[in-house]
Scaffold this motif. Structure first.
Motif, short mmCIF file in Angstrom:
data_model
loop_
_atom_site.label_atom_id
_atom_site.label_comp_id
_atom_site.label_asym_id
_atom_site.label_seq_id
_atom_site.Cartn_x
_atom_site.Cartn_y
_atom_site.Cartn_z
N GLY A 197 8.21 3.67 -10.74
CA GLY A 197 8.23 5.12 -10.78
C GLY A 197 6.94 5.70 -10.23
O GLY A 197 6.25 5.09 -9.42
N ARG A 198 6.62 6.90 -10.69
CA ARG A 198 5.35 7.54 -10.32
C ARG A 198 4.27 7.05 -11.28
O ARG A 198 4.49 6.98 -12.49
CB ARG A 198 5.47 9.06 -10.41
CG ARG A 198 6.19 9.69 -9.23
CD ARG A 198 6.09 11.20 -9.27
NE ARG A 198 6.31 11.77 -7.94
CZ ARG A 198 5.89 12.97 -7.56
NH1 ARG A 198 5.20 13.72 -8.40
NH2 ARG A 198 6.14 13.42 -6.34
N MET A 199 3.09 6.75 -10.73
CA MET A 199 2.03 6.19 -11.56
C MET A 199 0.67 6.47 -10.95
O MET A 199 0.56 6.82 -9.77
CB MET A 199 2.23 4.68 -11.71
CG MET A 199 2.07 3.90 -10.42
SD MET A 199 2.62 2.17 -10.52
CE MET A 199 4.41 2.38 -10.35
N THR A 200 -0.37 6.33 -11.75
CA THR A 200 -1.74 6.31 -11.24
C THR A 200 -2.20 4.86 -11.21
O THR A 200 -1.72 4.02 -11.97
CB THR A 200 -2.68 7.15 -12.11
OG1 THR A 200 -2.63 6.68 -13.47
CG2 THR A 200 -2.30 8.62 -12.06
N LEU A 201 -3.15 4.57 -10.33
CA LEU A 201 -3.64 3.20 -10.15
C LEU A 201 -5.15 3.19 -10.13
O LEU A 201 -5.78 3.99 -9.44
CB LEU A 201 -3.12 2.61 -8.83
CG LEU A 201 -1.61 2.45 -8.66
CD1 LEU A 201 -1.28 2.04 -7.23
CD2 LEU A 201 -1.06 1.43 -9.65
N ASN A 202 -5.74 2.26 -10.86
CA ASN A 202 -7.17 1.96 -10.80
C ASN A 202 -7.28 0.45 -10.68
O ASN A 202 -7.15 -0.27 -11.67
CB ASN A 202 -7.90 2.47 -12.04
CG ASN A 202 -8.07 3.97 -12.04
OD1 ASN A 202 -8.74 4.51 -11.16
ND2 ASN A 202 -7.47 4.66 -13.00
N LEU A 203 -7.51 -0.03 -9.46
CA LEU A 203 -7.45 -1.45 -9.20
C LEU A 203 -8.82 -1.99 -8.83
O LEU A 203 -9.52 -1.45 -7.97
CB LEU A 203 -6.46 -1.75 -8.08
CG LEU A 203 -5.02 -1.27 -8.31
CD1 LEU A 203 -4.12 -1.69 -7.17
CD2 LEU A 203 -4.48 -1.77 -9.65
N GLY A 204 -9.20 -3.08 -9.51
CA GLY A 204 -10.46 -3.75 -9.21
C GLY A 204 -11.65 -2.83 -9.35
O GLY A 204 -11.81 -2.13 -10.37
#
Length: 457
Positions: free
Chosen positions: A135-142
């Protein structure tokens, strides 16, 4: 300039009203995140920011702005399944035609997140956990340097698609994504400034996919991480683009700060692919060869207020005449944690930048933390525009020294976990390039400050 009484009124309203709202709602939302049932959380942040001696080309030399960002997340959890919706509302007041107001500042009543997620234990082997989100999401990767949900900026980044997280024995973790980054709407300047409601859009005209694999304690206490992301972009009927097709590959080694010990981080990215030389449909294609590196070394002293001293180095390549395009593209990365605030300042990003700095930070109590950073800045390429200022000397005759920057942040919980005050300040002594380049704004100094109140519930 905005009438000062308006500023005082807005700040007074949130200061008086927010704590009561936060405490009133807390009784029904303090359940642990792992509990079944419905939880509702959110925050409202009011910011007043002011700048004098703007470093970016094409904007008011002096300016101020009131920002308000509200976000509310409702999540229902049952066993290992979660369904959530998060609404963001970002607005500004006090702008005029010379104020830099874009969808970085305004995005009204937007469901940035609307997702379903589930956990699966053991499906990939004993001791593993797989989490799938759609779905729709926020991402904070690494490190968040290329994919992030920006927090200082008045709006955030949203992504629509699929995410898979894997946790395995022996410190292994991995995240894989296939997403359509949300293009914030509206794109018309008048509609943005009028705070018109229009849902953000996602389409296969802009695609981001890839992932990261990390292993804890790979080198002593340090974690090692490998990253790959592909960004594919093409024109849509009403939105011309640079038709970027970028592959970004990188690696990171990080030893987290520990009391009485040294810590360090080294991360490097190499970017390849191609893009169009302009927005014109018939523009020629150009190959891309760009790079970025970050390194820091710090030490945390054994004191109750946790003082940490560190030295930092960042270099993001810039474009040079002839050959491949060399300007590093930070994709959807954040900047505030390392380089400088966004907002009215927004002058420093991971493009055409070489900088060394020294940082001192401390947390004297659970309610108070602060940091101060000094950095000297150069252009990686003297013929490209400096970072995100838009200031350029195509001849290279203005040199490559951009200036000295001092920044500081102070945060204090007025009401613990409910109401926090934050001050951010930047002082930029412009170097020769930012004073003498053909389109450089006048003046030798840039002064920026922002005052923030965040009410959480």
């Amino acid at each position: 300039m905005i009438d000062s009484m308006k500023h005082i009124y807005l700040i007074s309203v949130i200061t008086i009203a927010a704590p009561g709202t936060a405490w009133a709602q807390s009784a029904s939302t303090d359940a642990p995140a792992s509990s079944d049932g419905l939880t509702v959380t959110g925050a409202m942040r009011l910011r007043y920011e002011v700048i004098d001696g703007q470093a970016r080309a094409g904007f008011n030399r002096s300016d101020d702005l009131v920002n308000l960002r509200t976000n509310i997340l409702a999540e229902y959890r049952r066993d290992s399944v979660r369904v959530g919706v998060e609404l963001f509302d970002s607005r500004v007041w006090g702008d005029n035609p010379g104020t830099p107001v874009t969808t970085n500042e305004v995005n009204v009543l937007e469901p940035v997140q609307a997702y379903a997620a589930a956990d699966f234990d053991g499906v990939l082997g004993k001791g593993t956990r797989l989490t799938l989100t759609a779905g729709r999401m926020t991402l904070n990767l690494g490190s968040r340097r290329v994919v992030a949900a920006d927090d200082y900026r008045n709006t955030t980044n949203g992504y629509t698609g699929l995410r898979a997280d894997v946790v395995a024995p022996h410190g292994w973790k991995a995240t894989f994504i296939y997403t359509l980054p949300q293009v914030r709407q509206p794109e018309d300047d008048a509609w943005i400034r009028a705070a018109r409601i229009r849902l953000d859009r996602e389409s296969f005209d802009l695609v981001l996919w890839g992932g990261q694999i990390a292993r804890a304690r790979t080198i002593g206490a340090a974690t090692a991480e490998l990253t790959f992301f592909h960004l594919g972009e093409r024109d849509s009927p009403d939105r011309p683009t640079r038709d970027r097709s970028l592959d970004t590959i990188g690696g990171r080694i990080i030893a987290e700060p520990r009391t009485g010990a040294f810590d360090y981080e080294v991360e490097a990215f190499y970017q390849t692919g191609h893009l169009s030389t302009s927005l014109a449909p018939t523009a020629a294609r150009q190959s891309v060869r760009a790079s970025f590196i970050h390194a820091d070394l710090g030490y945390t002293f054994a004191r109750a207020w946790k003082p940490r001293l560190s030295v930092e180095f960042d270099r993001a390549s810039g474009d040079k005449p002839g050959g491949a395009y060399g300007r590093f593209d930070t994709l959807f990365g954040m900047r505030r944690a390392e380089l400088a605030p966004a907002g009215l300042y927004n002058a420093i990003s991971r493009s055409n930048l070489t900088t060394q700095g020294i940082r001192f930070e401390a947390a004297p109590s659970k309610r108070l933390d602060w940091f101060a950073v000094y950095r000297a800045m150069w252009l990686a390429s003297a013929t490209d525009s400096f970072s995100s200022t838009g200031v350029r000397d195509a001849s290279g005759r203005s040199g490559d020294f951009a200036g000295h920057q001092v920044e500081a942040r102070v945060r204090y919980w007025i009401v613990p976990q409910r109401l926090r005050f934050e001050f951010d300040g930047v002082l930029l002594a412009k170097g020769r390039f930012l004073r003498e380049a053909p389109n450089a704004p006048p003046g030798s100094w840039t002064r920026y400050g922002s005052f923030n109140l965040t009410a959480s519930f």
